[in-house]
Design an enzyme around this catalytic site. Structure first.
Site, PDB file in Angstrom:
ATOM      1  N   ARG A  76     -26.455  -8.944 -21.873  1.00  0.00           N
ATOM      2  CA  ARG A  76     -27.743  -8.434 -22.319  1.00  0.00           C
ATOM      3  C   ARG A  76     -27.721  -6.916 -22.356  1.00  0.00           C
ATOM      4  O   ARG A  76     -27.444  -6.269 -21.345  1.00  0.00           O
ATOM      5  CB  ARG A  76     -28.844  -8.921 -21.362  1.00  0.00           C
ATOM      6  CG  ARG A  76     -30.220  -8.736 -21.947  1.00  0.00           C
ATOM      7  CD  ARG A  76     -31.226  -9.532 -21.176  1.00  0.00           C
ATOM      8  NE  ARG A  76     -31.490  -8.899 -19.893  1.00  0.00           N
ATOM      9  CZ  ARG A  76     -32.683  -8.842 -19.342  1.00  0.00           C
ATOM     10  NH1 ARG A  76     -33.709  -9.407 -19.934  1.00  0.00           N
ATOM     11  NH2 ARG A  76     -32.859  -8.264 -18.172  1.00  0.00           N
ATOM     12  N   THR A 107     -32.048  -2.661 -25.365  1.00  0.00           N
ATOM     13  CA  THR A 107     -32.745  -3.498 -26.365  1.00  0.00           C
ATOM     14  C   THR A 107     -33.141  -4.855 -25.782  1.00  0.00           C
ATOM     15  O   THR A 107     -33.962  -5.569 -26.351  1.00  0.00           O
ATOM     16  CB  THR A 107     -31.831  -3.763 -27.581  1.00  0.00           C
ATOM     17  OG1 THR A 107     -30.708  -4.537 -27.133  1.00  0.00           O
ATOM     18  CG2 THR A 107     -31.341  -2.468 -28.195  1.00  0.00           C
ATOM     19  N   ASP A 116     -29.648 -18.232  -9.061  1.00  0.00           N
ATOM     20  CA  ASP A 116     -28.659 -17.864 -10.086  1.00  0.00           C
ATOM     21  C   ASP A 116     -27.518 -18.892 -10.071  1.00  0.00           C
ATOM     22  O   ASP A 116     -26.746 -18.957  -9.104  1.00  0.00           O
ATOM     23  CB  ASP A 116     -28.118 -16.455  -9.792  1.00  0.00           C
ATOM     24  CG  ASP A 116     -27.221 -15.966 -10.922  1.00  0.00           C
ATOM     25  OD1 ASP A 116     -27.537 -14.937 -11.525  1.00  0.00           O
ATOM     26  OD2 ASP A 116     -26.191 -16.631 -11.211  1.00  0.00           O
ATOM     27  N   ASP A 169     -23.922 -17.438  -9.669  1.00  0.00           N
ATOM     28  CA  ASP A 169     -23.646 -16.986  -8.299  1.00  0.00           C
ATOM     29  C   ASP A 169     -23.473 -18.165  -7.355  1.00  0.00           C
ATOM     30  O   ASP A 169     -22.605 -18.160  -6.479  1.00  0.00           O
ATOM     31  CB  ASP A 169     -24.784 -16.093  -7.791  1.00  0.00           C
ATOM     32  CG  ASP A 169     -24.686 -14.683  -8.349  1.00  0.00           C
ATOM     33  OD1 ASP A 169     -23.620 -14.322  -8.882  1.00  0.00           O
ATOM     34  OD2 ASP A 169     -25.690 -13.941  -8.254  1.00  0.00           O
TER      35      ASP A 169
HETATM   36  N1  URA Z   1     -30.123 -17.991 -15.018  1.00  0.00           N
HETATM   37  C1  URA Z   1     -29.946 -18.483 -13.778  1.00  0.00           C
HETATM   38  O1  URA Z   1     -28.825 -18.593 -13.309  1.00  0.00           O
HETATM   39  N2  URA Z   1     -31.034 -18.848 -13.080  1.00  0.00           N
HETATM   40  C2  URA Z   1     -32.288 -18.765 -13.568  1.00  0.00           C
HETATM   41  O2  URA Z   1     -33.235 -19.156 -12.885  1.00  0.00           O
HETATM   42  C3  URA Z   1     -32.452 -18.249 -14.874  1.00  0.00           C
HETATM   43  C4  URA Z   1     -31.352 -17.870 -15.578  1.00  0.00           C
END
Ligand code: URA
Length: 210
Positions: free
Chosen positions: A105, A109, A201, A204
């Site tokens: 990302r 922008t 995430d 992660d």
């Molecule tokens: N990406 C992720 O890993 N978790 C989220 O909650 C949103 C996007």
């Protein structure tokens, strides 16, 4: 697949998803559970693979029997979290061809920018399954599907673990022809773009990078 969104409510999927959401679940267990749920979701998303008939001989007699038709399907991982879903699909469809789409990302922008793109040849002749565990804002998913269509894909499905209503709406607007299969339609996105209640995430948690 006529529905734009299919939520797989199978008890095993829902049970495993609860374990994945739990923040006490270890990295190793998270990865294993994602693998197992993906196998179950893959069963659902491949339901309409076209069949033809072949002639075989059983020990008893000659018979016409169904077999998958056409070119091998293409499985495309949206990096990096999509990689956690590859092997679950490959367990069921070992001969699938595999591609990768990398997007980051742009912080100014806020738009997704491509940094890697490698997909199987003749995408237009294959069913293409794009995998990414989290359909959140939908920005990267829409951009990845844009790239797959530019590369010739016409029969695309999107496989995710969790979907947010915002991401589903964005995909429906941009790619109404791409059915989505997921284990859960969660409540909403928070102000940081995380899915609520979600599981944090996904990258992660599966790679232990937090
Ligand atoms: N990406 C992720 O890993 N978790 C989220 O909650 C949103 C996007």
């Amino acid at each position: 697949m006529s529905d734009h969104l299919t939520v797989v409510d199978h008890p095993l999927v829902q049970h495993k998803l609860t374990l994945m959401r739990d923040k006490a679940t270890s990295t190793a267990d998270f990865r294993r559970l994602l693998h197992e749920i993906t196998q179950l979701l893959a069963y659902e998303i491949t339901r309409e693979l076209p069949l033809t008939e072949t002639t075989i001989e059983t020990p008893m007699e000659t018979v016409q029997s169904p077999i998958l038709a056409g070119k091998k399907l293409a499985l495309v991982s949206i990096l990096r979290a999509g990689n956690g879903m590859l092997d679950g699909v490959l367990d069921l469809v070992p001969s699938a061809r595999v591609g990768f789409v990398g997007l980051y990302r742009d912080e100014e922008t806020l738009q997704p920018v491509q940094y890697y793109f490698k997909v199987p040849k003749e995408l237009g002749d294959r069913m293409v399954i794009a995998v990414d565990p989290m359909l959140a804002t939908g920005n990267s998913s829409v951009a990845a599907i844009d790239l797959l269509k530019e590369a010739g894909a016409t029969n695309i499905r999107f496989l995710c673990l969790l979907a947010a209503p915002e991401g589903v709406a964005r995909m429906k607007e941009a790619h109404p022809d791409v059915p989505i299969v997921t284990a859960s339609l969660d409540r909403e996105l928070n102000e940081k773009g995380y899915i609520m209640p979600g599981l944090g995430d996904a990258g992660d948690r599966m790679f232990g990078t937090k």
